[in-house]
Design a protein around this motif. Structure first.
Motif, PDB file in Angstrom:
ATOM      1  N   SER A 204       4.959  -5.279  -1.997  1.00 42.32           N
ATOM      2  CA  SER A 204       5.144  -4.102  -1.488  1.00 42.32           C
ATOM      3  C   SER A 204       5.201  -4.017  -0.604  1.00 42.32           C
ATOM      4  N   SER A 205       6.459  -2.968   0.719  1.00 40.18           N
ATOM      5  CA  SER A 205       5.585  -1.948   2.209  1.00 40.18           C
ATOM      6  C   SER A 205       4.711  -1.397   1.658  1.00 40.18           C
ATOM      7  N   ALA A 206       4.634  -0.559   0.686  1.00 37.34           N
ATOM      8  CA  ALA A 206       3.829   0.021   0.363  1.00 37.34           C
ATOM      9  C   ALA A 206       2.338   0.236   1.162  1.00 37.34           C
TER      10      ALA A 206
ATOM     11  N   SER B  94       2.442  -9.254   0.276  1.00 30.08           N
ATOM     12  CA  SER B  94       2.316  -8.269  -1.409  1.00 30.08           C
ATOM     13  C   SER B  94       3.570  -8.641  -1.424  1.00 30.08           C
TER      14      SER B  94
ATOM     15  N   ARG C  58       1.338  -8.158   6.278  1.00 29.37           N
ATOM     16  CA  ARG C  58       1.176  -6.893   6.444  1.00 29.37           C
ATOM     17  C   ARG C  58      -0.530  -8.128   7.771  1.00 29.37           C
TER      18      ARG C  58
ATOM     19  N   TRP D 130       6.363  -9.179   1.423  1.00 29.05           N
ATOM     20  CA  TRP D 130       5.941  -8.398   2.755  1.00 29.05           C
ATOM     21  C   TRP D 130       4.211  -9.244   3.983  1.00 29.05           C
TER      22      TRP D 130
ATOM     23  N   SER E  68      -0.945  -1.194  -1.230  1.00 29.16           N
ATOM     24  CA  SER E  68      -0.049  -2.794  -2.261  1.00 29.16           C
ATOM     25  C   SER E  68      -1.414  -3.909  -2.111  1.00 29.16           C
ATOM     26  N   VAL E  69      -1.041  -4.258  -3.162  1.00 31.04           N
ATOM     27  CA  VAL E  69      -2.317  -5.273  -3.618  1.00 31.04           C
ATOM     28  C   VAL E  69      -1.384  -5.883  -3.095  1.00 31.04           C
TER      29      VAL E  69
END
Length: 291
Positions: free
Chosen positions: A180-182, A178, A203, A201, A185-186
């Motif tokens: 973003s690290s939030a 993704s 995950r 990022w 995140s999509v």
């Protein structure tokens, strides 16, 4: 030897220059053999005068011998045949260029050489495929998203190109990517693209039954990307990922400090989450195993 002249029968006082050259520096103590080509005169010649320039040696020059090697009568009005030159530009060179040339009907004789001519031309710019900056295997962590750095260059653009983008050609199998690290995140899908320099990022997928394997030095994953400049692609590249030794584990797994991995409790033990990191304990006698 700088000039070869002959008496000009059209006037009793003039000498006609048949050949003119430049001074050649050499060892004055060694004999010099020089062959020149005299390209003819407008009348028969039976007398030649050789003129030397002694400024290089400041000493007397002795002529050992003068030999007439041969004669050749070139036809008058002859035009040189057209020549085709091949120009090969240097790599990445483009724009305006030129070369300089002269014409001569007697090579080596400066008196029979034309003035300089210039041939101007333009080299058309051709787009070049972008190039990736080699990256090393990234180390990932089970518990937090890991930032990945991918970079590329384009010889047709400034030092910091803004026209480049990455295209996700092959998805990772053990996690998601993704921008973003939030949380939430999509995830990027097949053929997704993002600009060079944007944050990427990774995950690990913690929802699979073997989630504990995503933490540990034996874990491996990869994805495939290609660099695009809006017109041309670079060859697809594989970005490899390796797991880091675990520092903590999610329930119901405990840390195996010897291997640096998260492992489930043995079948005859129960998971106890009352302590940080958890532990495996013998179940109380009142607990009955079913199965």
């Amino acid at each position: 030897l700088v000039r070869v002249r002959t008496p000009d029968p059209r006037t009793s006082e003039a000498w006609l220059t048949l050949w003119m050259g430049s001074v050649i520096a050499a060892d004055p103590n060694s004999p010099i053999e020089r062959v020149i080509q005299i390209c003819g005169s407008p009348f028969p010649v039976d007398t030649l005068r050789l003129e030397f320039d002694n400024s290089v040696y400041k000493t007397y020059i002795e002529i050992g011998a003068v030999m007439l090697i041969g004669t050749y009568d070139a036809p008058t009005g002859q035009v040189a045949p057209p020549y085709q030159l091949e120009f090969r530009p240097h790599r990445l060179s483009w724009g305006q260029d030129y070369f300089r040339f002269t014409l001569s009907d007697c090579p080596g004789d400066v008196t029979r050489t034309s003035e300089d001519f210039f041939y101007n031309f333009s080299i058309t710019h051709v787009n070049h495929a972008p190039q990736w900056v080699p990256f090393t295997t990234a180390s990932i962590n089970q518990t937090v998203p890991t930032a990945l750095l991918l970079n590329g260059t384009d010889v047709d653009m400034p030092a910091t190109p803004t026209n480049l983008s990455w295209v996700l050609v092959g998805l990772p199998s053990g996690g998601t990517l993704s921008l973003s690290s939030a949380p939430g995140s999509v995830a990027l899908g097949q053929n997704s693209s993002w600009g060079v320099g944007a944050g990427l990022w990774y995950r690990p997928n913690m929802a699979v039954a073997s989630a504990y394997l995503s933490c540990g030095p034996d874990f491996a994953d990869s994805f495939v990307v290609a660099l695009f400049d809006g017109s041309l692609y670079d060859s697809p590249r594989t970005f490899s990922l390796r797991g880091m030794s675990c520092t903590q584990c999610i329930e119901p797994y405990i840390l195996d400090s010897r291997q640096g991995t998260c492992q489930p409790c043995a079948s005859n033990l129960a998971y106890d989450g009352s302590v940080p990191g958890g532990r495996c304990v013998t179940p109380p006698a009142s607990m009955a195993w079913i199965g």
